[in-house]
Design a protein around this motif. Structure first.
Motif: not given
Length: 434
Positions: A35, A38, A42-43, A130, A134, A264, A382
């Motif tokens: 986590s 992400t 990403i966030t 990524n 994933s 996200i 996505s």
């Protein structure tokens, strides 16, 4: 004569017989471990950093970011059936998960070496990191039905998502502490953001170890089907007409996950470009949102098991629609914080509930294959969701509010499609396959 003796209590009503508690903890710890990627990349941090620093704030920066994520998810979409088929044939989910974890850790660390102006290299590493992230998540998710009882998938899935947000919190806390330390000494974003990527990579590598040490690979090798992986996916999709509820839910996932993946991927960019947040403010906001997301995931797993997965997901989609309206209309930091925390609650709840429902509807003998279809649905979402947002901002000359409103349509469509899903009927259909 009435026998008043009580039946012995089940020693563990959540886990399947033979599954040890530390295995469940090890499985959930993978969510804790990954986590941070992400949350930071990403966030919270790297997306906004890429737009403002690496790409220099150009008008096409948001579109470039979303296009790179879309391409990365396309790679995952194309490779997921092949990985799922190989995992089924060789009972090798754990081996593949190890490779993808190593790949994500290394490419995340490599992003830390990218400076302003190195747009192509930054996007290439984003695509790779990524894709590794994933793919690993899909493989680990396929362990869920092997560990939890069918009626308690929501509970264990909620534990995983809840620990995941706690992991995101820890990673953000370390990054935020470093950012405050660096800013106090006059360091710029181009100096302190790379260090946050090193922190993220190291924490991922360290905290993923319990999964690989404790969790057993229970799947048995399956005979080769004699057809290609994609041909098998097409065959499974055709045969899924027998599993009408699984099929409809997979289509539903594409739409509502398109909205989730957009939030996200673009949350920090929206906060920066629309609300004027700086890096420290954005990280603090995402830090608090991770707390509400953990509460949503942990609490909602139990609620889902009580009210049923379909009603549970419907409740979260209504929450998402409300969040979009609040964010779209926000003019103050306070109202945007309200939208952000509403998103956190819905994020933890909907992610946990969706994964659990797929496990509930999947036939036992085809778990990896059906979780592969779930992965395909999420990856398609996505691609579509963030790319839609990027295109809208580009076509409207940078109007992020309109892009946010368009995002809300995906949640509305998902809610409409969900009305036709009957979880109990789908479970009975799955149990007919041996």
């Amino acid at each position: 004569m009435v026998n008043h003796a009580k039946a012995p209590l089940d020693p563990n009503p959540v886990l399947r017989p033979g599954v040890r508690r530390r295995e469940a903890l090890g499985w959930a710890m993978f969510d804790f471990a990954n986590s941070g990627y992400t949350t930071v990349v990403i966030t919270a941090i790297y997306g906004a950093y890429f737009v403002s620093v690496v790409a220099g704030g150009t008008t096409w920066a948001t579109l470039a970011w979303t296009a790179a994520l879309a391409f990365s998810n396309l790679l995952v979409l194309l490779s997921a059936p092949v990985l799922g088929a190989w995992a089924d044939v060789h009972a090798g989910k754990k081996r593949l998960a190890a490779l993808t974890t190593i790949g994500c850790v290394l490419t995340t660390a490599a992003l830390g070496w990218i400076g302003p102006g190195s747009v192509v290299l930054a996007l290439a590493l984003l695509v790779l990191s990524n894709a590794f992230f994933s793919s690993g998540g899909n493989l680990v998710a396929a362990f869920l039905p092997e560990l939890a009882r069918p009626q308690r998938l929501g509970t264990l899935s909620g534990w995983g998502w809840g620990l995941g947000y706690i992991g995101g919190l820890l990673c953000l806390a370390l990054c935020l502490a470093y950012i405050h330390w660096a800013q106090a000494r006059g360091h710029t974003a181009s100096e302190f953001v790379p260090v946050t990527l090193f922190i993220t990579a190291a924490l991922f590598a360290l905290t993923a170890l319990p999964f690989f040490i404790w969790v057993r690979e229970r799947a048995l090798p399956q005979p080769k089907s004699g057809v290609s992986a994609w041909a098998q996916v097409a065959k499974t999709w055709r045969e899924s007409a027998r599993f009408q509820d699984m099929r409809r839910f997979l289509i539903c996932i594409v739409f509502y996950q398109a909205g989730i993946m957009t939030v996200i991927a673009l949350a920090a960019i929206y906060a920066q470009e629309v609300m004027g947040f700086d890096t420290a403010q954005t990280v603090m906001m995402i830090f608090v949102v991770n707390i509400t997301a953990a509460i949503g995931a942990l609490g909602f797993g139990y609620l889902q098991d009580r009210i049923g997965p379909v009603r549970g997901i419907a409740l979260t989609l209504l929450g998402w629609i409300a969040m979009v309206l609040v964010a779209w209309s926000s003019e103050t930091a306070a109202s945007f914080w309200l939208a952000a925390n509403l998103a956190g609650l819905c994020l933890g709840a909907s992610q946990s509930a969706g994964r659990a429902l797929v496990g509930y509807l999947a036939p036992d003998a085809q778990r990896a294959e059906f979780f592969g279809l779930w992965g395909l649905a999420v990856m398609l979402a996505s691609i579509v969701g963030p790319l839609t947002y990027g295109l809208v901002t580009w076509l409207t000359g940078g109007d992020h509010r309109t892009a946010m409103l368009v995002t809300g349509l995906y949640f509305v469509i998902g809610l409409v499609l969900l009305r036709g899903v009957n979880a109990e009927r789908g479970y009975r259909a799955a149990q007919t396959v041996r």
